[in-house]
Motif scaffolding. Structure first.
Motif, short mmCIF file in Angstrom:
data_model
loop_
_atom_site.label_atom_id
_atom_site.label_comp_id
_atom_site.label_asym_id
_atom_site.label_seq_id
_atom_site.Cartn_x
_atom_site.Cartn_y
_atom_site.Cartn_z
N MET A 194 0.83 -1.20 0.00
CA MET A 194 0.00 0.00 0.00
C MET A 194 0.87 1.26 0.00
O MET A 194 0.55 2.22 -0.66
CB MET A 194 -0.92 -0.05 1.23
CG MET A 194 -1.89 1.07 1.29
SD MET A 194 -3.11 0.90 -0.02
CE MET A 194 -4.24 2.13 0.41
N GLU A 195 1.94 1.21 0.75
CA GLU A 195 2.82 2.36 0.84
C GLU A 195 3.49 2.64 -0.51
O GLU A 195 3.74 3.79 -0.86
CB GLU A 195 3.89 2.13 1.90
CG GLU A 195 4.78 3.33 2.12
CD GLU A 195 5.77 3.11 3.25
OE1 GLU A 195 6.91 3.54 3.08
OE2 GLU A 195 5.38 2.50 4.26
N ASN A 196 3.73 1.58 -1.27
CA ASN A 196 4.33 1.73 -2.60
C ASN A 196 3.41 2.52 -3.53
O ASN A 196 3.86 3.34 -4.32
CB ASN A 196 4.63 0.35 -3.18
CG ASN A 196 5.73 0.39 -4.21
OD1 ASN A 196 6.38 1.41 -4.39
ND2 ASN A 196 5.92 -0.71 -4.89
N ASN A 197 2.09 2.28 -3.43
CA ASN A 197 1.12 3.03 -4.23
C ASN A 197 1.09 4.49 -3.83
O ASN A 197 0.93 5.38 -4.67
CB ASN A 197 -0.28 2.43 -4.08
CG ASN A 197 -0.43 1.14 -4.86
OD1 ASN A 197 0.34 0.86 -5.77
ND2 ASN A 197 -1.41 0.35 -4.47
N ASP A 198 1.23 4.75 -2.53
CA ASP A 198 1.24 6.14 -2.05
C ASP A 198 2.45 6.90 -2.60
O ASP A 198 2.31 8.06 -3.00
CB ASP A 198 1.26 6.18 -0.53
CG ASP A 198 -0.05 5.69 0.09
OD1 ASP A 198 -1.08 5.70 -0.62
OD2 ASP A 198 -0.04 5.30 1.27
N ILE A 199 3.59 6.25 -2.64
CA ILE A 199 4.80 6.89 -3.16
C ILE A 199 4.65 7.14 -4.66
O ILE A 199 4.99 8.22 -5.15
CB ILE A 199 6.04 6.02 -2.86
CG1 ILE A 199 6.30 5.99 -1.35
CG2 ILE A 199 7.26 6.54 -3.60
CD1 ILE A 199 7.35 5.00 -0.93
N ALA A 200 4.11 6.16 -5.37
CA ALA A 200 3.91 6.32 -6.82
C ALA A 200 2.93 7.46 -7.09
O ALA A 200 3.13 8.25 -8.02
CB ALA A 200 3.42 5.02 -7.43
N TRP A 201 1.86 7.54 -6.30
CA TRP A 201 0.87 8.60 -6.50
C TRP A 201 1.47 9.97 -6.18
O TRP A 201 1.22 10.95 -6.88
CB TRP A 201 -0.35 8.33 -5.64
CG TRP A 201 -1.42 9.36 -5.81
CD1 TRP A 201 -1.91 10.20 -4.88
CD2 TRP A 201 -2.14 9.67 -7.02
NE1 TRP A 201 -2.87 11.01 -5.42
CE2 TRP A 201 -3.03 10.71 -6.74
CE3 TRP A 201 -2.10 9.17 -8.31
CZ2 TRP A 201 -3.88 11.25 -7.68
CZ3 TRP A 201 -2.95 9.72 -9.26
CH2 TRP A 201 -3.82 10.74 -8.95
N GLN A 202 2.27 10.05 -5.15
CA GLN A 202 2.93 11.31 -4.80
C GLN A 202 3.88 11.75 -5.92
O GLN A 202 3.93 12.93 -6.27
CB GLN A 202 3.69 11.17 -3.48
CG GLN A 202 4.31 12.46 -3.01
CD GLN A 202 3.29 13.55 -2.74
OE1 GLN A 202 2.21 13.28 -2.22
NE2 GLN A 202 3.60 14.77 -3.10
#
Length: 56
Positions: free
Chosen positions: A1-9
């Motif tokens: 989930m954290e990986n998606n947050d970084i990609a979205w940022q």
């Protein structure tokens, strides 16, 4: 989930940079000028007249 947050940022940062580059320029790409609107009006009028003559 954290990986998606970084990609979205990263994506939001990229988009913000693009918009800042656009705003820094004097003309926005894709903005229609008066000549563009005049051309569309002429072509629309020609189309209407053509179909009116064809249907008469």
């Amino acid at each position: 989930m954290e990986n998606n947050d970084i990609a979205w940022q990263d994506e939001l940062t990229r988009r913000a940079r693009i918009y800042e580059d656009i705003e820094a320029g004097s003309r926005f790409e894709g903005v229609l000028t008066a000549l563009d609107y005049m051309g569309m009006a002429v072509l629309t009028l020609a189309l209407v007249i053509t179909f009116w003559i064809w249907g008469a």
